[in-house]
Design a protein around this motif. Structure first.
Motif, short mmCIF file in Angstrom:
data_model
loop_
_atom_site.label_atom_id
_atom_site.label_comp_id
_atom_site.label_asym_id
_atom_site.label_seq_id
_atom_site.Cartn_x
_atom_site.Cartn_y
_atom_site.Cartn_z
N UNK B 231 0.84 -1.20 0.00
CA UNK B 231 0.00 0.00 0.00
C UNK B 231 0.87 1.25 0.00
N UNK B 232 0.32 2.28 -0.63
CA UNK B 232 1.07 3.53 -0.75
C UNK B 232 0.65 4.44 0.41
N UNK B 233 1.64 4.88 1.20
CA UNK B 233 1.34 5.79 2.31
C UNK B 233 2.26 7.00 2.20
N UNK B 234 1.73 8.05 1.70
CA UNK B 234 2.54 9.24 1.46
C UNK B 234 3.54 8.97 0.36
N UNK B 235 4.82 9.20 0.69
CA UNK B 235 5.85 8.98 -0.34
C UNK B 235 6.39 7.56 -0.32
N UNK B 236 5.95 6.76 0.63
CA UNK B 236 6.52 5.41 0.73
C UNK B 236 5.45 4.33 0.51
N UNK B 237 5.94 3.11 0.33
CA UNK B 237 5.02 1.98 0.23
C UNK B 237 5.31 1.04 1.40
N UNK B 238 4.25 0.41 1.90
CA UNK B 238 4.39 -0.51 3.02
C UNK B 238 3.66 -1.81 2.74
N UNK B 239 4.12 -2.89 3.38
CA UNK B 239 3.48 -4.19 3.20
C UNK B 239 2.46 -4.44 4.30
N UNK B 240 1.33 -4.98 3.90
CA UNK B 240 0.31 -5.31 4.90
C UNK B 240 -0.08 -6.77 4.67
N UNK B 241 -0.10 -7.57 5.76
CA UNK B 241 -0.48 -8.98 5.64
C UNK B 241 -1.81 -9.23 6.33
N UNK B 242 -2.67 -9.99 5.67
CA UNK B 242 -3.96 -10.34 6.29
C UNK B 242 -4.15 -11.84 6.17
N UNK B 243 -4.33 -12.50 7.32
CA UNK B 243 -4.58 -13.95 7.28
C UNK B 243 -5.95 -14.21 6.71
N UNK B 244 -6.06 -15.30 5.90
CA UNK B 244 -7.30 -15.55 5.17
C UNK B 244 -8.34 -16.34 5.97
N UNK B 245 -7.91 -17.08 6.93
CA UNK B 245 -8.85 -17.98 7.60
C UNK B 245 -9.34 -17.46 8.95
N UNK B 246 -9.27 -16.16 9.15
CA UNK B 246 -9.77 -15.59 10.42
C UNK B 246 -11.20 -15.08 10.24
N UNK B 247 -11.90 -14.88 11.35
CA UNK B 247 -13.30 -14.41 11.30
C UNK B 247 -13.42 -13.00 10.71
N UNK B 248 -12.40 -12.16 11.04
CA UNK B 248 -12.51 -10.77 10.62
C UNK B 248 -11.82 -10.50 9.28
N UNK B 249 -11.46 -11.56 8.56
CA UNK B 249 -10.75 -11.38 7.30
C UNK B 249 -11.53 -10.51 6.30
N UNK B 250 -12.85 -10.79 6.06
CA UNK B 250 -13.56 -9.97 5.05
C UNK B 250 -13.54 -8.49 5.42
N UNK B 251 -13.76 -8.18 6.70
CA UNK B 251 -13.77 -6.76 7.12
C UNK B 251 -12.40 -6.12 6.91
N UNK B 252 -11.35 -6.86 7.24
CA UNK B 252 -10.00 -6.29 7.14
C UNK B 252 -9.66 -6.00 5.68
#
Lengths: 351, 285
Positions: B231-252
């Motif tokens: 993801x792009x945050x200002x002038x930099x890019x950052x990595x974001x990881x989301x586990x697929x098998x959690x309850x809150x995965x769709x919301x995240x």
């Protein structure tokens, strides 16, 4: 040049040298080994000379004179016993004095003394022994006799004949060829271990016995053939059977030595260093061929004596198999012992 | 299916150190078993027991139905072995090396030029091995292992220290042999290699097998599915990881797209190394 830099480098080199356990061990071992050899070697001639004699005379006066000297005197019960003592090197020389000393009437009476000496006694020493015999008899008589001495060599006379240096050197050259090939074979074995090619061989249908046999045959080819060619090129095809038998026995012995050195060595350098340690000892008997009588009987404890001495007897004194078979047996026995030792060591290292 | 390798309670000790501790496993004929573990885990000791360089202190092992302790010379007629270290006769040519080993195996009808061509050494057959690069030597080691048309190939870290091209070529050769029906026992600490090549993977740690299954099953059992977004945050890019098998995965995932500028997004599968770390608490290095 900066002494500070040199000092630092020397310090580093010494630490580096001794950080290699092998060189550290070999340096210490070499030091101990050479010191041990030095002290094992006779410092002068034997401390107490042993001589023997046979006569029916009491020799009381002669013995009184000689007992004051550093000499052991043994009386033999017969001429045969005296000769046997010379042959077995219990005494350096044996004298047969007359049973009766002629009375001096007009001038010095003439008597004969027989002096038995071993085969490898130098001429100067033989003359000295004859002189001792004469002095003893004069002492026993109490007046000067006209003594004639007869020297008799027990066994094949190794010192009496004039042998040209070229011929005398042949056994030494042959031995050196075998020793050089020993180092080559030892290095071949060490390389197999160092480069771990032995593992590649051992995962094929080849067995340890196959590998050792192959190495032995290689050793035969690289040692026996050049040694035989050298012999034929120098002395021709004479003494065919004893020469072949001796060379085969000598080659087997040197292969066994190569196996042992190869089992100790890790690389070319360490093989050379172990080889040098062993070779110094094995080379000593060649001195006895070049200058008979210079080494005393301890040299017979070195197995290679039973290679160079019989070879010398065959080449220079026409000895046959019957005269050298005991030496060959000792050589083969030593080879067998070394094979057993090196086989165990190599099997362990191959794993 | 026929078993090509069976190990039962195999054990080996170096003094007080138990290098291999009662391990048991089986390899079906025609499959590749990746023996995965860090340095010092017991891979090479197991390898050496199976090829006959070490005798098992406890337990038994059979290769092609023959006992490694009592019938090793029979076994060695049918196996090919490639060591981790280079142990070729360097003063002779590649061709002479292969000729020697073909003769030791009693093989006379093999096309050695063809074999060298196959491993990428065509045209260099008569060069002294000492002049070869590490990659070329490793290819020759593989060719040597194939000289008797083995039924089982034992490969100890065959791509260790090689450049990517040489390593890939060697992996291709291994897969080609598998197609021919050859069973492969492959020790490695390269998780990607094990993943790419192996039908089954055994994890060995401190002399014990801690897991043994197909790479897929191991990932299913131990791995966590996730998506990784850049993801792009200002002038930099950052990595974001989301586990697929959690309850809150769709919301995240929804929140991510709603609130961030997503540059890229990929699904991520657990690697064998992740799983190894999860099981043993240590890495493969």
């Amino acid at each position: 040049m900066s002494w500070r830099v040199i000092k630092s480098l020397v310090k580093k080199d010494v630490i580096q040298f001794f950080s290699n356990k092998f060189y550290a061990v070999i340096t210490v071992l070499g030091l101990v080994f050479y010191i041990a050899i030095y002290f094992a070697l006779p410092k002068t001639i034997d401390d107490k000379l042993s001589i023997g004699f046979y006569t029916k005379l009491s020799m009381a006066r002669a013995l009184a004179v000689i007992n004051a000297q550093e000499v052991n005197v043994i009386r033999a019960n017969s001429v045969d016993e005296l000769m046997r003592m010379v042959k077995e090197e219990k005494i350096v020389a044996g004298f047969v004095f007359p049973d009766v000393i002629p009375v001096s009437s007009q001038g010095a009476p003439t008597v004969t003394v027989k002096v038995y000496v071993p085969a490898d006694m130098e001429q100067e020493m033989r003359d000295a022994m004859a002189y001792v015999a004469k002095e003893l008899l004069n002492a026993e008589a109490g007046y000067f006799l006209n003594i004639e001495s007869e020297n008799e060599v027990v066994g094949v006379d190794l010192a009496g004949k004039q042998i040209p240096p070229s011929k005398r050197m042949i056994p030494v050259f042959i031995f050196l060829i075998l020793m050089a090939e020993t180092l080559g074979l030892a290095n071949l074995i060490a390389q197999e271990i160092e480069q771990k090619t032995i593992h590649a061989l051992l995962v094929t249908p080849a067995t340890v016995a196959d590998i050792l046999t192959a190495k032995g045959i290689t050793g035969m080819l690289t040692s026996f053939v050049p040694a035989l060619l050298l012999t034929w090129a120098t002395i021709g095809f004479g003494h065919f059977v004893p020469i072949i038998v001796l060379l085969l026995a000598g080659t087997l012995f040197t292969i066994a030595v190569a196996f042992l050195v190869g089992s100790l060595g890790k690389d070319l350098m360490s093989t050379l260093m172990w080889g040098a340690l062993v070779m110094i000892i094995l080379l000593l008997p060649t001195a006895n061929v070049l200058a008979p009588g210079t080494l005393t009987s301890w040299v017979k404890a070195i197995p290679t004596y039973y290679f160079v001495d019989p070879l010398h007897r065959v080449i220079s004194f026409n000895a046959g198999l019957e005269g050298i078979w005991k030496g060959i047996a000792v050589l083969l026995g030593s080879a067998l012992l070394l094979f057993i030792l090196s086989n165990a060591a190599l099997r362990r290292r191959f794993q | 299916m026929e078993k090509a390798i069976v190990a039962t309670d195999l054990t080996y000790r170096y003094g007080n150190l138990t290098a291999v501790d009662h391990i048991s496993f089986e390899v079906e004929a025609g499959e590749i078993l990746g023996f995965l573990g860090p340095n010092g885990a017991g891979k090479t000791t197991t390898f050496k027991m199976l090829v006959g360089l070490l005798k098992p202190m406890e337990g038994t092992a059979t290769v092609l139905g023959m006992d490694v302790t009592h019938e090793i010379k029979k076994i060695q007629r049918h196996i090919g072995v490639c060591f981790e270290y280079t142990n070729l006769y360097e003063e002779i040519s590649a061709l002479e090396n292969l000729k020697l080993f073909a003769q030791l195996h009693g093989v006379s009808d093999i096309d050695l030029y063809g074999l060298l061509e196959k491993v990428g050494l065509g045209g260099k057959e008569k060069d002294r091995v000492a002049t070869y690069s590490k990659g070329m030597k490793q290819r020759l080691m593989i060719a040597r292992a194939l000289v008797n048309r083995p039924k089982v190939l034992f490969l100890d870290e065959p791509t260790s220290g090689l450049d990517p091209v040489s390593a890939e070529d060697i992996r291709s050769i291994i897969l080609e042999e598998k197609k021919r029906g050859v069973t492969v026992f492959l020790t490695t600490h390269d998780m990607h290699e094990a993943d790419k090549l192996s039908d089954h993977v055994a994890f060995i740690n401190q002399g014990k097998i801690v897991a043994l299954d197909t790479p897929h099953n191991l990932k299913q059992q131990y791995g966590k599915r996730k998506v990784r977004a850049l993801v792009e945050r200002g002038d930099t890019t950052e990595e974001v990881e989301i586990e697929l098998d959690k309850q809150d995965t769709p919301e995240r995932v929804f929140e991510l797209f709603k609130n961030e500028r997503v540059v890229t997004m990929h699904t991520q599968e657990a690697t064998l190394e992740d799983i190894f770390i999860q099981i043993t608490g240590r890495g493969l290095a």
